[in-house]
Every structure is written in structure tokens, then in C-alpha cells.
Design a protein around this motif. Sequence first.
Motif, short mmCIF file in Angstrom:
data_model
loop_
_atom_site.label_atom_id
_atom_site.label_comp_id
_atom_site.label_asym_id
_atom_site.label_seq_id
_atom_site.Cartn_x
_atom_site.Cartn_y
_atom_site.Cartn_z
N GLY A 150 0.70 -1.23 -0.08
CA GLY A 150 -0.02 0.13 -0.05
C GLY A 150 0.86 1.20 -0.02
O GLY A 150 2.03 1.36 0.55
N TRP A 151 0.19 2.43 -0.62
CA TRP A 151 1.06 3.52 -0.47
C TRP A 151 0.11 4.82 0.14
O TRP A 151 -1.08 4.67 -0.01
CB TRP A 151 1.45 4.08 -2.33
N SER A 176 9.26 2.87 4.25
CA SER A 176 8.61 1.55 4.11
C SER A 176 8.36 1.16 5.54
O SER A 176 9.23 1.46 6.49
CB SER A 176 9.32 0.54 3.34
N LEU A 177 7.16 0.68 5.64
CA LEU A 177 6.72 -0.06 6.93
C LEU A 177 6.46 -1.38 6.67
O LEU A 177 5.39 -1.70 5.98
CB LEU A 177 5.69 0.65 7.63
N LEU A 178 7.07 -2.47 7.33
CA LEU A 178 6.55 -3.86 7.21
C LEU A 178 5.60 -4.20 8.53
O LEU A 178 5.93 -4.07 9.63
CB LEU A 178 7.95 -4.59 7.34
N ILE A 186 -2.91 -5.52 3.22
CA ILE A 186 -1.70 -5.06 2.88
C ILE A 186 -0.54 -5.17 4.01
O ILE A 186 -0.96 -4.84 5.09
CB ILE A 186 -1.71 -3.45 2.61
N ASN A 187 0.42 -5.79 3.74
CA ASN A 187 1.58 -5.68 4.77
C ASN A 187 2.74 -5.12 4.64
O ASN A 187 3.72 -5.28 5.52
CB ASN A 187 1.93 -7.39 4.91
N VAL A 188 3.09 -4.40 3.59
CA VAL A 188 4.11 -3.23 3.38
C VAL A 188 3.52 -1.89 3.03
O VAL A 188 2.65 -2.05 2.21
CB VAL A 188 5.03 -3.69 2.19
N ILE A 189 3.69 -0.87 3.64
CA ILE A 189 3.21 0.35 3.32
C ILE A 189 4.44 1.38 3.07
O ILE A 189 5.44 1.39 3.74
CB ILE A 189 2.34 0.95 4.65
#
Length: 199
Positions: free
Chosen positions: A73-74, A149-151, A106-109
Motif C-alpha cells: 500500500g502507498w 517503508s513499514l513492514l 496489505i503488509n508493506v506500506i
Amino acid sequence: MGTNEPPRLRGVLKEDLSAIADLEATAFGTNGLTRNALDVIFDPSGAFWLLAEDEEGVWGHSVNARGEDPHVGWILGMAVHPERQGRGWGRILLQASIDRLQDSDINVIRLLVKRTNKLAYRLYESFGFVDSGERADHFGPGEDRLVMSLLLSTEKPPKGQSSPPFPQVPVDPQDTGRTLNGVAAGPQIPRDDAQKWYS
């Protein structure tokens, strides 16, 4: 003006797009999302967006989208009006945005931030976002943006335990500072003729 009460958060309706465009212009000038860009991306991604308001009106927003990889996701645009800054609205809006994206598998932002915007950088860092690349000349010569990025955890921790606060996020090989043409690291959003597309 206004109170120190926390904002009310709600989803975005088509009639809110002009208010979002105005706030984008206030926060980011010519690099903000325009009304035309918002119109284009609202139908495929508007369900992820949030507004922050109080009794005096709309004062913050978060424009989010799913990337080409459905698990990425962004956060495309997030802003709080200067009259409501310093009250914790940014933290509330960011946490709600993370929750909304995570609820959609979503698992990465990822997001973009100007290197000199230390306030925003520190906010994202406090939530566990880490540097994961750079977009050179993203908004024109010298207008570079860091990719953060956030995992997110895909599993719930066992009862009584918490998940690690800041997991390591691998660098996206597509975010190496190369030119953007043909790079599909994030959703492509049309901009006005004088502007690059947003990703």
C-alpha cells in the motif's frame, strides 16, 4: 481557533475532493495532488482514504492506494492544516491509515517524504517506517524524495506478547534513484500536464 479535541475520522466522499485538493495545495504547493489527479484515483482507491475534521470543517486527510503488488500500500498524500498542527492529529491520522491498509491484507506500506521535512520524517520513523530507497528528481530537478517503508506483521502475536516494534524492511530494488519512466514500484497517478505523475 478550534478546540484541542481529537479529530473525527471518516471516509471520503466525492464531494470532499475539492477540500482535499485545497489542503494539498496549502501543504505541498505545486507538488500537491490536484483535483484532477484526485478525480482519477478516487474510484479505484477512495475506499482507503480518510478525512480528519472537527465542528469547523475538514482539516486533515490521508490519500492511500494499493500498489501493483496487492500486498503493498502507498500513502500518497497526508496533511494536516497548519491551524490544527501540534495537537496530535498527524499521529492519529497516520495510525488510522496504517490500520485501514492493514485491514485490506496489505503488509508493506510505502510513502515518499522530502529529505528536509524533518518533522514528517520523525513522525514516520516513530511508527517504524525506515528508509528503503530514493526517487531522484521525482518532482523535477533537485526535487528528490526518500522512500520510507513499514513492514506490517501478518500474524497476531501470541497472547501476552507483543510483536517486534521495528521489523527490517528490504530495500525495494526499483527505488534506487533511477528515472521513473517505466518503473512500476507504486501506483501511477496522472498529474496535470505541467507535473509528473505521482507514484
